[in-house]
Design a protein around this motif. Structure first.
Motif, PDB file in Angstrom:
ATOM      1  N   GLU A  54       0.861  -1.180   0.000  1.00  0.00           N
ATOM      2  CA  GLU A  54       0.000   0.000   0.000  1.00  0.00           C
ATOM      3  C   GLU A  54       0.895   1.227   0.000  1.00  0.00           C
ATOM      4  O   GLU A  54       1.907   1.259   0.697  1.00  0.00           O
ATOM      5  CB  GLU A  54      -0.893   0.033   1.243  1.00  0.00           C
ATOM      6  N   HIS A  55       0.525   2.244  -0.774  1.00  0.00           N
ATOM      7  CA  HIS A  55       1.320   3.471  -0.809  1.00  0.00           C
ATOM      8  C   HIS A  55       0.464   4.604  -1.355  1.00  0.00           C
ATOM      9  O   HIS A  55      -0.592   4.377  -1.960  1.00  0.00           O
ATOM     10  CB  HIS A  55       2.569   3.279  -1.684  1.00  0.00           C
ATOM     11  N   ALA A  56       0.917   5.816  -1.156  1.00  0.00           N
ATOM     12  CA  ALA A  56       0.209   6.978  -1.690  1.00  0.00           C
ATOM     13  C   ALA A  56       0.473   7.103  -3.185  1.00  0.00           C
ATOM     14  O   ALA A  56       1.402   6.501  -3.727  1.00  0.00           O
ATOM     15  CB  ALA A  56       0.666   8.239  -0.964  1.00  0.00           C
ATOM     16  N   GLY A  57      -0.356   7.869  -3.861  1.00  0.00           N
ATOM     17  CA  GLY A  57      -0.143   8.134  -5.275  1.00  0.00           C
ATOM     18  C   GLY A  57      -0.840   7.142  -6.186  1.00  0.00           C
ATOM     19  O   GLY A  57      -1.610   6.278  -5.752  1.00  0.00           O
ATOM     20  N   GLU A  58      -0.565   7.260  -7.470  1.00  0.00           N
ATOM     21  CA  GLU A  58      -1.167   6.420  -8.510  1.00  0.00           C
ATOM     22  C   GLU A  58      -0.112   5.470  -9.053  1.00  0.00           C
ATOM     23  O   GLU A  58       1.046   5.847  -9.224  1.00  0.00           O
ATOM     24  CB  GLU A  58      -1.690   7.314  -9.638  1.00  0.00           C
ATOM     25  N   GLU A  59      -0.499   4.224  -9.309  1.00  0.00           N
ATOM     26  CA  GLU A  59       0.455   3.240  -9.826  1.00  0.00           C
ATOM     27  C   GLU A  59       0.029   2.749 -11.204  1.00  0.00           C
ATOM     28  O   GLU A  59      -1.152   2.510 -11.460  1.00  0.00           O
ATOM     29  CB  GLU A  59       0.581   2.046  -8.879  1.00  0.00           C
ATOM     30  N   LEU A  60       1.012   2.603 -12.080  1.00  0.00           N
ATOM     31  CA  LEU A  60       0.793   2.014 -13.398  1.00  0.00           C
ATOM     32  C   LEU A  60       1.685   0.784 -13.496  1.00  0.00           C
ATOM     33  O   LEU A  60       2.876   0.847 -13.197  1.00  0.00           O
ATOM     34  CB  LEU A  60       1.117   3.009 -14.506  1.00  0.00           C
ATOM     35  N   PHE A  61       1.090  -0.334 -13.907  1.00  0.00           N
ATOM     36  CA  PHE A  61       1.782  -1.622 -13.936  1.00  0.00           C
ATOM     37  C   PHE A  61       1.678  -2.176 -15.354  1.00  0.00           C
ATOM     38  O   PHE A  61       0.590  -2.478 -15.840  1.00  0.00           O
ATOM     39  CB  PHE A  61       1.112  -2.564 -12.928  1.00  0.00           C
ATOM     40  N   PHE A  62       2.825  -2.310 -16.047  1.00  0.00           N
ATOM     41  CA  PHE A  62       2.855  -2.741 -17.447  1.00  0.00           C
ATOM     42  C   PHE A  62       3.723  -3.991 -17.568  1.00  0.00           C
ATOM     43  O   PHE A  62       4.912  -3.963 -17.227  1.00  0.00           O
ATOM     44  CB  PHE A  62       3.413  -1.620 -18.328  1.00  0.00           C
ATOM     45  N   VAL A  63       3.130  -5.083 -18.043  1.00  0.00           N
ATOM     46  CA  VAL A  63       3.855  -6.352 -18.135  1.00  0.00           C
ATOM     47  C   VAL A  63       4.744  -6.366 -19.378  1.00  0.00           C
ATOM     48  O   VAL A  63       4.272  -6.150 -20.500  1.00  0.00           O
ATOM     49  CB  VAL A  63       2.878  -7.546 -18.170  1.00  0.00           C
ATOM     50  N   LEU A  64       6.032  -6.619 -19.161  1.00  0.00           N
ATOM     51  CA  LEU A  64       6.999  -6.672 -20.249  1.00  0.00           C
ATOM     52  C   LEU A  64       7.143  -8.083 -20.812  1.00  0.00           C
ATOM     53  O   LEU A  64       7.230  -8.280 -22.022  1.00  0.00           O
ATOM     54  CB  LEU A  64       8.361  -6.174 -19.755  1.00  0.00           C
ATOM     55  N   ARG A  65       7.187  -9.073 -19.920  1.00  0.00           N
ATOM     56  CA  ARG A  65       7.297 -10.470 -20.367  1.00  0.00           C
ATOM     57  C   ARG A  65       6.736 -11.386 -19.293  1.00  0.00           C
ATOM     58  O   ARG A  65       6.606 -11.014 -18.122  1.00  0.00           O
ATOM     59  CB  ARG A  65       8.748 -10.835 -20.667  1.00  0.00           C
ATOM     60  N   GLY A  66       6.399 -12.615 -19.715  1.00  0.00           N
ATOM     61  CA  GLY A  66       5.851 -13.577 -18.774  1.00  0.00           C
ATOM     62  C   GLY A  66       4.394 -13.284 -18.431  1.00  0.00           C
ATOM     63  O   GLY A  66       3.753 -12.414 -19.020  1.00  0.00           O
ATOM     64  N   THR A  67       3.889 -14.028 -17.469  1.00  0.00           N
ATOM     65  CA  THR A  67       2.508 -13.867 -17.009  1.00  0.00           C
ATOM     66  C   THR A  67       2.526 -13.498 -15.533  1.00  0.00           C
ATOM     67  O   THR A  67       3.263 -14.091 -14.745  1.00  0.00           O
ATOM     68  CB  THR A  67       1.714 -15.174 -17.205  1.00  0.00           C
ATOM     69  N   VAL A  68       1.731 -12.511 -15.177  1.00  0.00           N
ATOM     70  CA  VAL A  68       1.741 -11.967 -13.818  1.00  0.00           C
ATOM     71  C   VAL A  68       0.322 -11.907 -13.274  1.00  0.00           C
ATOM     72  O   VAL A  68      -0.617 -11.570 -14.003  1.00  0.00           O
ATOM     73  CB  VAL A  68       2.361 -10.547 -13.805  1.00  0.00           C
ATOM     74  N   GLU A  69       0.172 -12.244 -12.005  1.00  0.00           N
ATOM     75  CA  GLU A  69      -1.122 -12.077 -11.337  1.00  0.00           C
ATOM     76  C   GLU A  69      -1.041 -10.865 -10.418  1.00  0.00           C
ATOM     77  O   GLU A  69      -0.144 -10.763  -9.578  1.00  0.00           O
ATOM     78  CB  GLU A  69      -1.498 -13.306 -10.517  1.00  0.00           C
ATOM     79  N   LEU A  70      -1.979  -9.962 -10.596  1.00  0.00           N
ATOM     80  CA  LEU A  70      -2.109  -8.774  -9.756  1.00  0.00           C
ATOM     81  C   LEU A  70      -3.382  -8.953  -8.943  1.00  0.00           C
ATOM     82  O   LEU A  70      -4.476  -9.006  -9.501  1.00  0.00           O
ATOM     83  CB  LEU A  70      -2.185  -7.519 -10.627  1.00  0.00           C
ATOM     84  N   ARG A  71      -3.243  -9.072  -7.634  1.00  0.00           N
ATOM     85  CA  ARG A  71      -4.401  -9.405  -6.800  1.00  0.00           C
ATOM     86  C   ARG A  71      -4.713  -8.285  -5.819  1.00  0.00           C
ATOM     87  O   ARG A  71      -3.825  -7.757  -5.142  1.00  0.00           O
ATOM     88  CB  ARG A  71      -4.163 -10.709  -6.039  1.00  0.00           C
ATOM     89  N   PHE A  72      -6.008  -7.947  -5.765  1.00  0.00           N
ATOM     90  CA  PHE A  72      -6.522  -6.982  -4.804  1.00  0.00           C
ATOM     91  C   PHE A  72      -7.338  -7.727  -3.751  1.00  0.00           C
ATOM     92  O   PHE A  72      -7.382  -8.953  -3.749  1.00  0.00           O
ATOM     93  CB  PHE A  72      -7.355  -5.919  -5.520  1.00  0.00           C
ATOM     94  N   ALA A  73      -7.989  -7.003  -2.870  1.00  0.00           N
ATOM     95  CA  ALA A  73      -8.684  -7.629  -1.748  1.00  0.00           C
ATOM     96  C   ALA A  73      -9.729  -8.649  -2.193  1.00  0.00           C
ATOM     97  O   ALA A  73      -9.812  -9.749  -1.645  1.00  0.00           O
ATOM     98  CB  ALA A  73      -9.329  -6.554  -0.876  1.00  0.00           C
ATOM     99  N   ASP A  74     -10.534  -8.297  -3.199  1.00  0.00           N
ATOM    100  CA  ASP A  74     -11.645  -9.172  -3.566  1.00  0.00           C
ATOM    101  C   ASP A  74     -11.599  -9.661  -5.003  1.00  0.00           C
ATOM    102  O   ASP A  74     -12.541 -10.281  -5.485  1.00  0.00           O
ATOM    103  CB  ASP A  74     -12.978  -8.457  -3.329  1.00  0.00           C
ATOM    104  N   ARG A  75     -10.509  -9.396  -5.716  1.00  0.00           N
ATOM    105  CA  ARG A  75     -10.412  -9.864  -7.099  1.00  0.00           C
ATOM    106  C   ARG A  75      -8.965  -9.883  -7.557  1.00  0.00           C
ATOM    107  O   ARG A  75      -8.106  -9.208  -6.980  1.00  0.00           O
ATOM    108  CB  ARG A  75     -11.251  -8.988  -8.028  1.00  0.00           C
ATOM    109  N   GLY A  76      -8.709 -10.671  -8.605  1.00  0.00           N
ATOM    110  CA  GLY A  76      -7.366 -10.754  -9.153  1.00  0.00           C
ATOM    111  C   GLY A  76      -7.402 -10.633 -10.664  1.00  0.00           C
ATOM    112  O   GLY A  76      -8.434 -10.881 -11.303  1.00  0.00           O
ATOM    113  N   PHE A  77      -6.278 -10.247 -11.250  1.00  0.00           N
ATOM    114  CA  PHE A  77      -6.167 -10.090 -12.695  1.00  0.00           C
ATOM    115  C   PHE A  77      -4.906 -10.800 -13.165  1.00  0.00           C
ATOM    116  O   PHE A  77      -3.827 -10.599 -12.600  1.00  0.00           O
ATOM    117  CB  PHE A  77      -6.090  -8.609 -13.075  1.00  0.00           C
ATOM    118  N   VAL A  78      -5.045 -11.628 -14.190  1.00  0.00           N
ATOM    119  CA  VAL A  78      -3.891 -12.276 -14.805  1.00  0.00           C
ATOM    120  C   VAL A  78      -3.509 -11.452 -16.026  1.00  0.00           C
ATOM    121  O   VAL A  78      -4.321 -11.253 -16.936  1.00  0.00           O
ATOM    122  CB  VAL A  78      -4.206 -13.732 -15.195  1.00  0.00           C
TER     123      VAL A  78
END
Length: 205
Positions: free
Chosen positions: A137-161
């Motif tokens: 957790e941190h202040a500000g806005e985050e941008l997450f861009f996948v360069l290679r491979g497969t990544v799971e980004l998980r929040f409290a009630d949902r996740g994104f592959v």
């Protein structure tokens, strides 16, 4: 000079005035200086400075010199004719700072941005498992861009592959965790825009 010939010149002057105002605002805000503080430092009226930043006033040379001195920048920089000494920083791949090595249970992080930058950026090599430290957790806005491979980004009630080329953007205060999916290495470009004075700390949960 005809009215038709004068019009383009007037438009160019207006554009230059607007550019000067926008540049002045950026330089002032970069220094975390309020209009009140700039008015006090220059002896100029706050309302006048506000109109100047909005491109509604064309300053005199004396005014530009006062502002230049208060902001501690060369006059040429105010007019966009000279870059500040450290305005552009190039980091070669061979010189990139590795903040932590990648592993099955630890994210690898390579710093891209300089200390104190308004935009913090780094390359993240997600571990195979979510961090044992819990959610990031941190202040500000985050941008997450996948360069290679497969990544799971998980929040409290949902996740994104996310696959290469996929991008997610979200408020940093949302608790989130990251891990790679599968045995293949993964990496992502992470950029965090932090508010002024926010204490720095590398993310990636």
């Amino acid at each position: 000079m005809s009215a038709a010939a004068r019009k383009p010149a007037a438009e160019r002057d207006a554009a230059r005035t607007a550019e000067l105002g926008a540049r002045l605002r950026v330089l002032r805000q970069t220094r975390e200086m309020t209009l009140d503080a700039l008015a006090e430092a220059t002896g100029l009226d706050k309302g006048y400075l506000s109109r100047l930043e909005r491109g509604m006033k064309n300053p005199s040379i004396a005014t530009v010199l006062r502002i230049s001195e208060a902001l501690e920048v060369p006059v040429a920089e105010l007019f966009g004719e000279r870059l500040a000494e450290h305005a552009v920083r190039v980091t070669r791949a061979r010189d990139r700072l590795s903040l932590s090595p990648a592993g099955d249970s630890a994210h690898g992080i390579e710093a891209l941005s300089r200390d104190g930058a308004a935009l913090e950026a780094f390359v993240l090599h997600p571990a195979a498992e979510f961090s044992a430290d819990g959610h990031a957790e941190h202040a500000g806005e985050e941008l997450f861009f996948v360069l290679r491979g497969t990544v799971e980004l998980r929040f409290a009630d949902r996740g994104f592959v996310l696959e290469p080329g996929d991008c997610a953007q979200f408020p940093g205060h949302l608790p989130h965790r990251i891990r790679r999916v599968g045995a293949e290495p993964a990496s992502a470009l992470v950029a965090v825009a932090r508010p002024p004075r926010e204490r720095r700390g590398r993310g990636g949960g």
